[in-house]
Design an enzyme around this catalytic site. Structure first.
Site, PDB file in Angstrom:
ATOM      1  N   SER A   1       0.764  -1.134  -0.045  1.00 17.32           N
ATOM      2  CA  SER A   1       0.132  -0.176   0.063  1.00 17.32           C
ATOM      3  C   SER A   1       0.782   1.271  -0.034  1.00 17.32           C
ATOM      4  CB  SER A   1      -0.926  -0.072   1.182  1.00 17.32           C
ATOM      5  OG  SER A   1      -1.794   1.160   1.166  1.00 17.32           O
ATOM      6  N   HIS A   2       0.655   2.025   0.911  1.00 16.60           N
ATOM      7  CA  HIS A   2       1.392   3.377   1.078  1.00 16.60           C
ATOM      8  C   HIS A   2       2.669   3.433   1.883  1.00 16.60           C
ATOM      9  CE1 HIS A   2      -1.191   2.692   4.412  1.00 16.60           C
ATOM     10  NE2 HIS A   2      -0.759   3.743   5.048  1.00 16.60           N
TER      11      HIS A   2
ATOM     12  N   ASP B   1      -1.102   6.748  -4.116  1.00 18.67           N
ATOM     13  CA  ASP B   1      -0.044   5.939  -3.265  1.00 18.67           C
ATOM     14  C   ASP B   1       0.355   4.941  -4.109  1.00 18.67           C
ATOM     15  OD1 ASP B   1      -2.161   4.366  -3.572  1.00 18.67           O
ATOM     16  OD2 ASP B   1      -1.946   3.511  -1.515  1.00 18.67           O
TER      17      ASP B   1
ATOM     18  N   ASP C   1      -0.225   1.635  -4.530  1.00 16.54           N
ATOM     19  CA  ASP C   1      -0.923   0.578  -5.378  1.00 16.54           C
ATOM     20  C   ASP C   1      -2.154   1.302  -5.991  1.00 16.54           C
ATOM     21  OD1 ASP C   1      -2.123   1.026  -2.881  1.00 16.54           O
ATOM     22  OD2 ASP C   1      -3.077  -0.819  -2.983  1.00 16.54           O
TER      23      ASP C   1
ATOM     24  N   ASP D   1      -4.473   2.960  -4.764  1.00 20.30           N
ATOM     25  CA  ASP D   1      -6.013   3.012  -4.584  1.00 20.30           C
ATOM     26  C   ASP D   1      -6.395   4.495  -3.371  1.00 20.30           C
ATOM     27  OD1 ASP D   1      -4.539   2.469  -2.152  1.00 20.30           O
ATOM     28  OD2 ASP D   1      -5.878   0.703  -1.592  1.00 20.30           O
ATOM     29  N   ARG D   2      -5.214   4.937  -2.967  1.00 22.41           N
ATOM     30  CA  ARG D   2      -5.258   6.322  -2.219  1.00 22.41           C
ATOM     31  C   ARG D   2      -5.034   7.567  -3.189  1.00 22.41           C
ATOM     32  NH1 ARG D   2      -4.395   4.506   3.851  1.00 22.41           N
ATOM     33  NH2 ARG D   2      -4.508   2.403   3.645  1.00 22.41           N
TER      34      ARG D   2
ATOM     35  N   LYS E   1     -11.122   1.105  -3.035  1.00 17.07           N
ATOM     36  CA  LYS E   1     -10.986   2.600  -3.125  1.00 17.07           C
ATOM     37  C   LYS E   1     -10.195   2.633  -4.131  1.00 17.07           C
ATOM     38  CE  LYS E   1      -7.416   2.509   0.657  1.00 17.07           C
ATOM     39  NZ  LYS E   1      -7.942   1.403   1.452  1.00 17.07           N
TER      40      LYS E   1
END
Length: 564
Positions: A121-122, A292, A294, A296-297, A393
């Protein structure tokens, strides 16, 4: 097609006790996967074993990742083990790279039984960074707790795994590759697909691309700045925003995915997306967005770096939702936010008479509501926003939603947000992250804090800071009963709610890695005093939050690592 059938081996192994997946799947330091014998193999086998054999045989599974260090090594093992476990076809993103929203899209498009998402992720990448493995189910969203619990239980008792060690796949060439396996009647297929096209086509059916192209490259176009932070979304930005919608190539920066994200934290917030924040200050750009690792953010900024909180972002999108053609056709079934997210969305829901759901943190809770036809738009304070087009998201989607609003209203980002505050009032919101805290100290603090707020005498207690007095109206450990299947999720965060509606919330995050992040969230509503500084406005509540928890004393920290 290989000339001779590939051998399928069963390899003895021993279990590990620490493979419990969290909201981001199994997230560990890279060296854990590299140095612990069969650590990766055990977890992948546990995923496959959690799927009923009848469902697994001949099935399709999607695989992709954010391109971080160890991504291709993991994919090679997944391919070998999928073949040995009876999976019929893997769909893999070109070079093994595919954004999390795109994986959700592809799972749903091809009606696969699920997907394996390789991302931290982030979190930071590189050899010294994090690596994660997340299993998404057939709806395209993160597996529910019943599934992740089953995976964890299998991982605790695993004795062997199946693998085709000689199978080699070429991730660089788009197209199908087939392999004959011994004792298998049908060949195993690996299909390498364009990572962008299916997802881009989905977006074309959601937004008015002609209107967006006019906004971005027409006669009276606006100027935007997009920062992919060397994550997976770079190729998507180049293809969709630059090639298709006409943004100049230099509007998109850091678009080459790197396995260490250029040595930076791929986290789209003002602390880590400093390149974007700095570039927005001089007023050259009308909108800025960062994404981010991947994809999604997202973070949205207006001219001169005007910061749109994620809580405000989802509320503004909700209030302007019919600027997006998709919702003009599908209608709006419901709104939802995670418990720590500010209540700005609640005010839009009340005004529009649309159902509002408050869920625990974790996109799987939104997915369940979407599958039941109860939810159309949702968001989390942790820079996540999305709709029911997929079950994750979606950073790029959120940015296109904002551009759709600007195209319709012909206002600046700042004016749109300030008009929203004038209409609904403002929820001042902040989050303090105390990172890398000793797990035992963090857990003890949270346990003692729960004892304090659970005492009956705590309710009605008053706290005075300067000229402000806050009286406790309610305090609890948030518990959620899913309106779809009645499952109960307990211990989802400590809440203190005051008589004026202000809230203080505490949660632990990342506790699966021996260190934890303690998060304090503060949310306070103002109807009239709406243009004040957030940190100054919330300082009295922050003082109360620290006094009740004794966080600085209990953790040895003098202040938060990150403030958003």
């Amino acid at each position: 097609m290989e000339n001779s059938p590939l051998q399928v081996l069963t390899v003895p192994t021993a279990p590990y006790p620490d493979q419990r997946p969290g909201t981001c799947g199994l997230l560990k330091k890279v060296y854990v996967f590299q140095t612990r014998r069969n650590y990766l193999h055990n977890y992948i086998q546990s995923i496959f074993s959690s799927i009923d054999l009848r469902d697994r045989q001949g099935s399709t599974i999607v695989v992709g990742g954010d391109g971080r260090f160890f991504n291709q090594t993991a994919i090679e093992v997944i391919v070998q083990m999928a073949a040995a476990n009876g999976v019929g076809r893997l769909i893999i993103g070109h070079h093994g790279i595919m954004s999390t929203p795109a994986i959700s899209c592809v799972i749903r498009k091809y009606k696969s039984i699920g997907g394996i998402v390789l991302t931290g992720s982030h979190n930071a990448g590189g050899p010294d960074g994090d690596f994660g493995i997340k299993f998404n189910t057939a709806n395209g969203g993160p597996a529910k707790e019943a599934v992740t619990s089953k995976i964890f239980q299998i991982s605790r008792t695993i004795e062997e795994f199946a693998i085709c060690p000689e199978l080699r796949v070429d991730l660089t060439t788009i197209g199908k590759q087939t392999f004959d396996l011994e004792n298998k009647f049908k060949p195993f297929t690996v299909e390498i697909v364009d990572s962008v096209e299916s997802y881009a086509n989905l977006l074309r059916n959601i937004f008015d691309f002609a209107a967006l192209k006019e906004l971005l490259s027409g006669k009276n176009h606006i100027n935007i700045r997009l920062d992919a932070m060397h994550g997976v979304v770079g190729p998507y930005v180049r293809k969709i925003m630059c090639e298709e919608l006409g943004c100049p190539a230099n509007a998109a920066v850091n678009c080459i995915p790197l396995d260490d994200f250029g040595g930076q934290h791929p986290d789209p917030n003002p602390t880590f997306a400093t390149d974007l924040v700095d570039s927005m200050r001089d007023g050259q750009y009308d909108l800025g967005a960062a994404f981010d690792g991947d994809g999604d953010r997202n973070m949205i900024l207006g001219k001169h770096g005007f910061f749109v909180t994620p809580s405000d972002s989802v509320a503004v999108i909700a209030d302007n939702i019919f600027c997006i053609p998709y919702f003009q056709h599908s209608g709006v079934r419901g709104f939802a936010r995670s418990m720590p997210t500010s209540a700005a969305l609640d005010r839009v829901a009340k005004a529009t008479k649309i159902e509002l759901y408050e869920t625990p943190t974790g996109w799987k809770f939104f997915g369940n509501l979407m599958d039941a036809g109860k939810l159309s738009l949702c968001g989390e304070e942790s820079f996540g926003t999305g709709g029911d087009h997929i079950r994750e998201k979606d950073g790029l989607w959120a940015m296109l939603a904002w551009l759709s609003i600007l195209a319709f209203r012909r206002q600046s980002v700042e004016d749109v947000v300030k008009d929203h505050w004038l209409k609904y009032g403002r929820n001042y919101f902040t989050r303090y992250d105390y990172e890398d805290v000793d797990i035992d100290a963090a857990c003890e603090m949270m346990e003692d804090l729960e004892i304090i707020i659970a005492d009956k005498s705590f309710v009605k207690q008053r706290f005075a800071v300067e000229d402000k007095i806050f009286q406790v109206e309610k305090a609890d450990n948030f518990e959620y009963t899913d309106p779809v299947d009645s499952t109960i999720s307990r211990n989802q965060g400590l809440r203190i709610i005051f008589s004026d509606g202000s809230r203080i919330m505490y949660r632990l995050s990342g506790a699966g890695r021996n260190r934890a992040t303690v998060r304090i969230y503060i949310d306070s509503y103002e109807k009239e005093h709406i243009f004040e500084d957030t940190q100054e406005k919330l300082a009295p509540l922050a003082t109360i939050a620290l006094k009740i928890s004794q966080l600085h004393h209990r953790t040895g920290r003098s202040g938060p690592s990150v403030i958003t």
